[in-house]
Design a protein around this motif. Sequence first.
Motif, mmCIF file in Angstrom:
data_model
loop_
_atom_site.group_PDB
_atom_site.id
_atom_site.type_symbol
_atom_site.label_atom_id
_atom_site.label_comp_id
_atom_site.label_asym_id
_atom_site.label_seq_id
_atom_site.Cartn_x
_atom_site.Cartn_y
_atom_site.Cartn_z
ATOM 1 N N MET A 12 -13.227 -9.742 -0.141
ATOM 2 C CA MET A 12 -12.084 -10.425 -0.749
ATOM 3 C C MET A 12 -11.305 -9.482 -1.658
ATOM 4 S SD MET A 12 -13.730 -14.148 -1.561
ATOM 5 C CE MET A 12 -12.222 -14.939 -2.038
ATOM 6 N N ASP A 13 -12.004 -8.654 -2.423
ATOM 7 C CA ASP A 13 -11.339 -7.680 -3.285
ATOM 8 C C ASP A 13 -10.487 -6.726 -2.458
ATOM 9 O OD1 ASP A 13 -12.587 -8.797 -5.505
ATOM 10 O OD2 ASP A 13 -14.189 -7.289 -5.568
ATOM 11 N N CYS A 14 -11.014 -6.284 -1.323
ATOM 12 C CA CYS A 14 -10.255 -5.390 -0.432
ATOM 13 C C CYS A 14 -9.040 -6.107 0.157
ATOM 14 C CB CYS A 14 -11.153 -4.871 0.690
ATOM 15 S SG CYS A 14 -12.355 -3.647 0.134
ATOM 16 N N ALA A 15 -9.210 -7.366 0.549
ATOM 17 C CA ALA A 15 -8.105 -8.129 1.135
ATOM 18 C C ALA A 15 -7.000 -8.362 0.107
ATOM 19 C CB ALA A 15 -8.612 -9.461 1.686
ATOM 20 N N ILE A 16 -7.366 -8.700 -1.110
ATOM 21 C CA ILE A 16 -6.367 -8.908 -2.171
ATOM 22 C C ILE A 16 -5.649 -7.593 -2.457
ATOM 23 C CG2 ILE A 16 -6.081 -9.406 -4.644
ATOM 24 C CD1 ILE A 16 -8.429 -11.464 -4.250
ATOM 25 N N GLY A 17 -6.410 -6.512 -2.562
ATOM 26 C CA GLY A 17 -5.814 -5.198 -2.798
ATOM 27 C C GLY A 17 -4.871 -4.796 -1.688
ATOM 28 N N SER A 18 -5.253 -5.095 -0.462
ATOM 29 C CA SER A 18 -4.405 -4.775 0.681
ATOM 30 C C SER A 18 -3.092 -5.556 0.633
ATOM 31 C CB SER A 18 -5.158 -5.090 1.979
ATOM 32 O OG SER A 18 -4.347 -4.807 3.085
ATOM 33 N N ARG A 19 -3.172 -6.826 0.227
ATOM 34 C CA ARG A 19 -1.943 -7.626 0.096
ATOM 35 C C ARG A 19 -1.050 -7.070 -1.012
ATOM 36 N NH1 ARG A 19 -5.570 -11.657 0.084
ATOM 37 N NH2 ARG A 19 -6.110 -12.337 2.162
ATOM 38 N N ILE A 20 -1.655 -6.656 -2.116
ATOM 39 C CA ILE A 20 -0.876 -6.056 -3.206
ATOM 40 C C ILE A 20 -0.142 -4.827 -2.674
ATOM 41 C CG2 ILE A 20 -1.026 -4.795 -5.402
ATOM 42 C CD1 ILE A 20 -3.380 -6.712 -6.135
ATOM 43 N N ARG A 21 -0.863 -3.979 -1.957
ATOM 44 C CA ARG A 21 -0.264 -2.759 -1.404
ATOM 45 C C ARG A 21 0.854 -3.084 -0.421
ATOM 46 N NH1 ARG A 21 -0.626 2.576 -0.085
ATOM 47 N NH2 ARG A 21 -0.443 3.127 2.107
ATOM 48 N N SER A 22 0.599 -3.999 0.509
ATOM 49 C CA SER A 22 1.601 -4.351 1.518
ATOM 50 C C SER A 22 2.874 -4.880 0.881
ATOM 51 C CB SER A 22 1.043 -5.405 2.481
ATOM 52 O OG SER A 22 -0.051 -4.898 3.184
ATOM 53 N N ILE A 23 2.724 -5.741 -0.096
ATOM 54 C CA ILE A 23 3.897 -6.335 -0.744
ATOM 55 C C ILE A 23 4.603 -5.297 -1.611
ATOM 56 C CG2 ILE A 23 4.675 -8.120 -2.360
ATOM 57 C CD1 ILE A 23 2.321 -9.853 -1.178
ATOM 58 N N ARG A 24 3.835 -4.438 -2.274
ATOM 59 C CA ARG A 24 4.442 -3.369 -3.073
ATOM 60 C C ARG A 24 5.294 -2.473 -2.179
ATOM 61 N NH1 ARG A 24 3.210 1.714 -3.426
ATOM 62 N NH2 ARG A 24 1.110 1.511 -2.612
ATOM 63 N N LEU A 25 4.748 -2.104 -1.025
ATOM 64 C CA LEU A 25 5.492 -1.264 -0.090
ATOM 65 C C LEU A 25 6.710 -1.998 0.464
ATOM 66 C CD1 LEU A 25 2.527 0.430 1.801
ATOM 67 C CD2 LEU A 25 4.079 1.480 0.132
ATOM 68 N N LEU A 26 6.561 -3.277 0.728
ATOM 69 C CA LEU A 26 7.674 -4.091 1.194
ATOM 70 C C LEU A 26 8.807 -4.082 0.174
ATOM 71 C CD1 LEU A 26 8.788 -6.201 3.254
ATOM 72 C CD2 LEU A 26 7.667 -7.927 1.864
ATOM 73 N N ARG A 27 8.456 -4.072 -1.081
ATOM 74 C CA ARG A 27 9.448 -4.055 -2.162
ATOM 75 C C ARG A 27 10.004 -2.653 -2.401
ATOM 76 N NH1 ARG A 27 9.744 -8.891 -1.377
ATOM 77 N NH2 ARG A 27 8.647 -10.437 -2.599
ATOM 78 N N GLY A 28 9.463 -1.651 -1.690
ATOM 79 C CA GLY A 28 9.927 -0.280 -1.866
ATOM 80 C C GLY A 28 9.516 0.304 -3.206
ATOM 81 N N MET A 29 8.372 -0.124 -3.695
ATOM 82 C CA MET A 29 7.913 0.265 -5.026
ATOM 83 C C MET A 29 6.740 1.234 -4.905
ATOM 84 S SD MET A 29 6.548 -2.371 -7.985
ATOM 85 C CE MET A 29 8.053 -3.321 -8.017
ATOM 86 N N SER A 30 6.741 2.275 -5.716
ATOM 87 C CA SER A 30 5.623 3.216 -5.733
ATOM 88 C C SER A 30 4.498 2.658 -6.602
ATOM 89 C CB SER A 30 6.077 4.565 -6.295
ATOM 90 O OG SER A 30 6.395 4.439 -7.670
ATOM 91 N N GLN A 31 3.325 3.249 -6.454
ATOM 92 C CA GLN A 31 2.209 2.858 -7.317
ATOM 93 C C GLN A 31 2.553 3.149 -8.774
ATOM 94 O OE1 GLN A 31 -1.120 5.017 -5.658
ATOM 95 N NE2 GLN A 31 -1.820 3.212 -4.532
ATOM 96 N N MET A 32 3.252 4.250 -8.998
ATOM 97 C CA MET A 32 3.635 4.630 -10.356
ATOM 98 C C MET A 32 4.587 3.601 -10.958
ATOM 99 S SD MET A 32 3.244 6.750 -12.814
ATOM 100 C CE MET A 32 2.794 8.389 -12.356
#
Length: 140
Positions: A12-32
């Motif tokens: 579940m932690d991996c799935a939530i993290g993956s969704r965070i990453r996917s949506i962040r990338l969708l928004r065109g946002m860097s990790q920084m």
Amino acid sequence: MTKRLTETTAQMDCAIGSRIRSIRLLRGMSQMALAEQLGITFQQVQKYEKGTNRVAASTLVIISGALQVSPMELLGLEADAGKNTAFAELTHRYRDLELRVAHARRALGSDDIAPETSVTIGVEIDKAGRMQPLVGSPPN
């Protein structure tokens, strides 16, 4: 029983993290950029996205605000799939991209390219809740 619970929560932690990453990338946002909005380091964002560190409920709410999605969507529990979810937005963007490619082909006079050379783009959600791109030839 403890091992099974540990495995389940890790997934579940991996799935939530993956969704965070996917949506962040969708928004065109860097990790920084996300880290700066949250007041944490980009390494911490990286650990959340990989599922190495568990996201606290309060942090999940703050992340969802920064990504402009509901906390339920980050949890994979969005009740109404027809709402303006990140997945729906991603699907819309892929369809828009396909239309733009078709218009560009017509403008370049390459409309006579055989259908088997066309490429379709889509996404699917894997068992871990990650968005996976689908690229392939259209069905005959």
